[in-house]
Design a protein around this motif. Structure first.
Motif, short mmCIF file in Angstrom:
data_model
loop_
_atom_site.label_atom_id
_atom_site.label_comp_id
_atom_site.label_asym_id
_atom_site.label_seq_id
_atom_site.Cartn_x
_atom_site.Cartn_y
_atom_site.Cartn_z
N ARG A 64 45.84 -23.06 -76.38
CA ARG A 64 45.09 -24.30 -76.21
C ARG A 64 45.90 -25.50 -76.69
O ARG A 64 46.78 -25.38 -77.53
CB ARG A 64 43.76 -24.23 -76.97
CG ARG A 64 42.79 -23.18 -76.40
CD ARG A 64 41.49 -23.17 -77.18
NE ARG A 64 40.57 -22.17 -76.65
CZ ARG A 64 39.60 -22.42 -75.78
NH1 ARG A 64 39.44 -23.67 -75.34
NH2 ARG A 64 38.80 -21.48 -75.35
N ILE A 65 45.56 -26.64 -76.11
CA ILE A 65 46.22 -27.90 -76.45
C ILE A 65 45.27 -28.72 -77.30
O ILE A 65 44.17 -29.06 -76.85
CB ILE A 65 46.59 -28.69 -75.18
CG1 ILE A 65 47.38 -27.82 -74.21
CG2 ILE A 65 47.37 -29.95 -75.53
CD1 ILE A 65 47.55 -28.44 -72.83
N GLY A 66 45.65 -29.01 -78.52
CA GLY A 66 44.82 -29.82 -79.39
C GLY A 66 44.81 -31.28 -78.93
O GLY A 66 45.86 -31.85 -78.65
N THR A 67 43.63 -31.89 -78.85
CA THR A 67 43.52 -33.27 -78.39
C THR A 67 43.77 -34.28 -79.50
O THR A 67 43.90 -35.47 -79.22
CB THR A 67 42.13 -33.54 -77.80
OG1 THR A 67 41.14 -33.40 -78.84
CG2 THR A 67 41.83 -32.57 -76.67
N ARG A 113 36.43 -29.09 -81.09
CA ARG A 113 35.41 -28.09 -81.44
C ARG A 113 34.44 -27.87 -80.28
O ARG A 113 34.07 -26.73 -79.98
CB ARG A 113 34.66 -28.55 -82.69
CG ARG A 113 33.73 -27.51 -83.28
CD ARG A 113 33.56 -27.73 -84.78
NE ARG A 113 33.10 -29.09 -85.05
CZ ARG A 113 31.82 -29.46 -84.96
NH1 ARG A 113 30.91 -28.58 -84.59
NH2 ARG A 113 31.46 -30.68 -85.24
N VAL A 114 34.04 -28.95 -79.62
CA VAL A 114 33.12 -28.80 -78.48
C VAL A 114 33.81 -28.09 -77.32
O VAL A 114 33.18 -27.31 -76.59
CB VAL A 114 32.61 -30.19 -78.04
CG1 VAL A 114 31.72 -30.07 -76.82
CG2 VAL A 114 31.84 -30.85 -79.16
N LEU A 115 35.12 -28.32 -77.16
CA LEU A 115 35.87 -27.67 -76.08
C LEU A 115 36.12 -26.20 -76.36
O LEU A 115 36.55 -25.47 -75.47
CB LEU A 115 37.20 -28.39 -75.87
CG LEU A 115 37.14 -29.78 -75.25
CD1 LEU A 115 38.50 -30.45 -75.29
CD2 LEU A 115 36.62 -29.72 -73.82
N GLY A 116 35.89 -25.76 -77.59
CA GLY A 116 36.13 -24.36 -77.94
C GLY A 116 37.45 -24.13 -78.62
O GLY A 116 37.94 -23.00 -78.66
N GLY A 117 38.06 -25.20 -79.17
CA GLY A 117 39.33 -25.06 -79.87
C GLY A 117 40.45 -25.87 -79.26
O GLY A 117 41.59 -25.81 -79.72
N ARG A 148 28.08 -33.04 -76.36
CA ARG A 148 27.59 -31.67 -76.25
C ARG A 148 28.05 -31.07 -74.93
O ARG A 148 28.21 -31.78 -73.94
CB ARG A 148 26.06 -31.61 -76.36
CG ARG A 148 25.32 -32.40 -75.30
CD ARG A 148 23.82 -32.40 -75.55
NE ARG A 148 23.11 -33.20 -74.56
CZ ARG A 148 22.63 -32.73 -73.43
NH1 ARG A 148 22.77 -31.45 -73.15
NH2 ARG A 148 21.99 -33.52 -72.57
N ALA A 149 28.27 -29.78 -74.94
CA ALA A 149 28.70 -29.06 -73.74
C ALA A 149 27.50 -28.39 -73.10
O ALA A 149 26.72 -27.72 -73.79
CB ALA A 149 29.77 -28.03 -74.09
N ILE A 150 27.35 -28.58 -71.80
CA ILE A 150 26.30 -27.87 -71.08
C ILE A 150 26.90 -26.76 -70.21
O ILE A 150 26.18 -25.95 -69.64
CB ILE A 150 25.45 -28.82 -70.22
CG1 ILE A 150 26.30 -29.46 -69.12
CG2 ILE A 150 24.80 -29.88 -71.07
CD1 ILE A 150 25.47 -30.21 -68.09
N LYS A 151 28.24 -26.74 -70.12
CA LYS A 151 28.93 -25.68 -69.41
C LYS A 151 30.34 -25.60 -69.98
O LYS A 151 30.99 -26.62 -70.19
CB LYS A 151 28.99 -25.97 -67.91
CG LYS A 151 29.87 -24.98 -67.12
CD LYS A 151 30.02 -25.41 -65.69
CE LYS A 151 30.96 -24.49 -64.94
NZ LYS A 151 31.16 -24.88 -63.53
N ASN A 152 30.81 -24.39 -70.25
CA ASN A 152 32.16 -24.21 -70.77
C ASN A 152 32.63 -22.80 -70.45
O ASN A 152 32.13 -21.83 -71.02
CB ASN A 152 32.21 -24.45 -72.29
CG ASN A 152 33.64 -24.58 -72.81
OD1 ASN A 152 34.60 -24.36 -72.07
ND2 ASN A 152 33.78 -24.93 -74.06
N ARG A 153 33.57 -22.70 -69.54
CA ARG A 153 34.10 -21.38 -69.16
C ARG A 153 35.04 -20.81 -70.21
O ARG A 153 35.39 -19.63 -70.14
CB ARG A 153 34.83 -21.49 -67.82
CG ARG A 153 33.92 -21.70 -66.63
CD ARG A 153 34.70 -21.91 -65.35
NE ARG A 153 33.80 -22.07 -64.19
CZ ARG A 153 34.16 -22.60 -63.04
NH1 ARG A 153 35.41 -23.03 -62.87
NH2 ARG A 153 33.29 -22.71 -62.05
N PHE A 154 35.48 -21.64 -71.15
CA PHE A 154 36.45 -21.18 -72.14
C PHE A 154 35.92 -21.27 -73.56
O PHE A 154 36.69 -21.25 -74.52
CB PHE A 154 37.74 -22.01 -72.02
CG PHE A 154 38.32 -22.02 -70.64
CD1 PHE A 154 38.93 -20.91 -70.12
CD2 PHE A 154 38.26 -23.16 -69.86
CE1 PHE A 154 39.46 -20.91 -68.84
CE2 PHE A 154 38.79 -23.19 -68.58
CZ PHE A 154 39.39 -22.06 -68.07
#
Length: 277
Positions: free
Chosen positions: A83-86, A93-97, A262-268
Motif C-alpha cells: 500500500r501507498i501511504g497518503t 485508516r479509512v482506506l484500510g492502510g 466514511r467508506a460505504i464500499k472498499n474492496r481492499f
C-alpha cells in the motif's frame, strides 16, 4: 437540376438519434417514462443524444488482448499488496492502510466540505516520494496553487493539469506516468466520443470507464472527486459506484468543528472505519 432538388426534398432533414437514460441508475429505456422501471426513481429519465454502438471485434470483447486462461483457485497464489501511504493518517485508516496501486477511489461530498483540500494535502505528502498528477477540471492552476500556499504545502513533487477532455488527460498521463492521480472532478470531464454535455449520465459513465481502465493497466492509484445531490447521494449514474474499488463520503455539519470520512464500499479493506478531521 429538378431531379436533384426533388430528391433532396424527399429525404427531409436528418434527425439525430436519441436515447432515454435514467439519471439515477443509468438504465436505457425504449421511451420516456415518469418512473424508471429498474430503480424506481421518479422524474429521472432524460432524453440524451445517442450514438451507434461499435461492433465488437470477432472473437470476443473488443478490449481483450487474448483468450483468458482458466485456472484452479487453489493454484493461484495470493500476492502481497504493497500500500501507498497518503501522509494523512485518518484517510489511510479509512482506506484500510493506504492506497492500493491500480485502485480507483471515489470521494464524494457537499460543495465546500473540503474534498479538494484533503486530496491536495495528500498529494503534497505523496509527491515527496512518488510522482503525483493533480487534474483540475474546475479550478485553474493558479487557484490550486493559492490553496496550497494557504495550507502551507510545498508541493514540490505535484504536477498540475487543468483539462476537462478525458482523451487529452490520458494522453498527458501516458507521458507523466504518475503513481497517483487525482481527478477533480469526474462531473467536469467529457469524452469526444459522445455529443452530450459534461456531467450527463453517459459522459460520467464513459469518462469514468476510461479512467478505471487506465488505472488497472498502468497500476496507478486514482482518486475521483464526485459531487453529491441535494438528497446526499453521489451525482451521476448509480453504476459509477460499482465501477470503482472504493467509495468514500466526506461529510460534516455546517459550522461544525469536525469533518468525517466514511467508506460505504472498499474492496481492499473494511467499511466500518471512520476518519475524523
Amino acid at each position: 437540376m429538378s431531379g436533384q432538388a426533388g430528391g433532396g426534398l424527399g429525404k427531409g432533414p436528418s434527425k439525430g438519434r436519441v436515447a432515454y437514460v435514467c439519471n439515477a441508475c443509468g438504465a436505457r429505456l425504449p421511451k420516456w417514462a415518469g418512473q424508471c422501471p429498474d430503480c424506481g426513481a421518479w422524474n429521472a429519465v432524460a432524453e440524451v443524444p445517442d450514438r451507434p454502438v461499435a461492433e465488437p471485434r470477432r472473437g470476443g470483447y473488443a478490449g481483450a488482448g487474448g483468450a483468458a486462461q482458466i485456472q484452479s483457485l487453489s493454484a493461484v497464489a495470493p500476492e502481497a499488496v504493497t500500500r501507498i501511504g497518503t501522509g494523512v493518517a485518518e484517510l489511510d485508516r479509512v482506506l484500510g492502510g493506504g492506497l492500493v496501486p491500480g485502485s480507483v477511489v471515489l470521494l464524494g461530498g457537499d460543495p465546500g466540505i473540503g474534498k479538494s483540500t484533503l486530496l491536495l494535502q495528500a498529494c503534497a505528502a505523496l509527491g515527496a516520494t512518488a510522482p503525483v498528477l493533480y487534474v483540475s477540471g474546475e479550478e485553474s492552476p493558479q487557484q490550486v496553487s493559492l490553496r496550497a500556499r494557504r495550507l502551507g504545502l510545498a508541493g514540490q513533487g505535484v504536477r498540475l493539469l487543468a483539462e476537462t477532455c478525458v482523451e487529452r488527460v490520458l494522453a498527458a498521463v501516458e507521458v507523466e506516468s504518475p503513481r497517483v492521480m487525482v481527478v477533480d472532478s469526474i462531473q467536469t470531464l467529457f469524452t469526444e466520443l459522445l455529443p452530450s454535455a459534461p456531467g450527463s449520465v453517459s459522459q460520467v459513465r464513459e469518462t469514468a470507464a476510461q479512467l478505471v481502465r487506465y488505472a488497472k493497466q498502468a497500476d496507478t492509484a486514482v482518486f475521483l472527486v464526485g459531487h453529491v445531490t441535494k438528497e446526499g447521494a453521489l451525482a451521476g449514474p448509480r453504476v459509477l459506484e460499482h465501477m470503482v474499488d472504493t467509495v468514500l463520503y466526506f461529510e460534516g455539519e455546517a459550522g461544525g468543528p469536525f469533518r468525517l470520512v466514511r467508506a460505504i464500499k472498499n474492496r481492499f479493506g473494511a467499511v466500518n472505519e471512520l476518519g475524523v478531521f
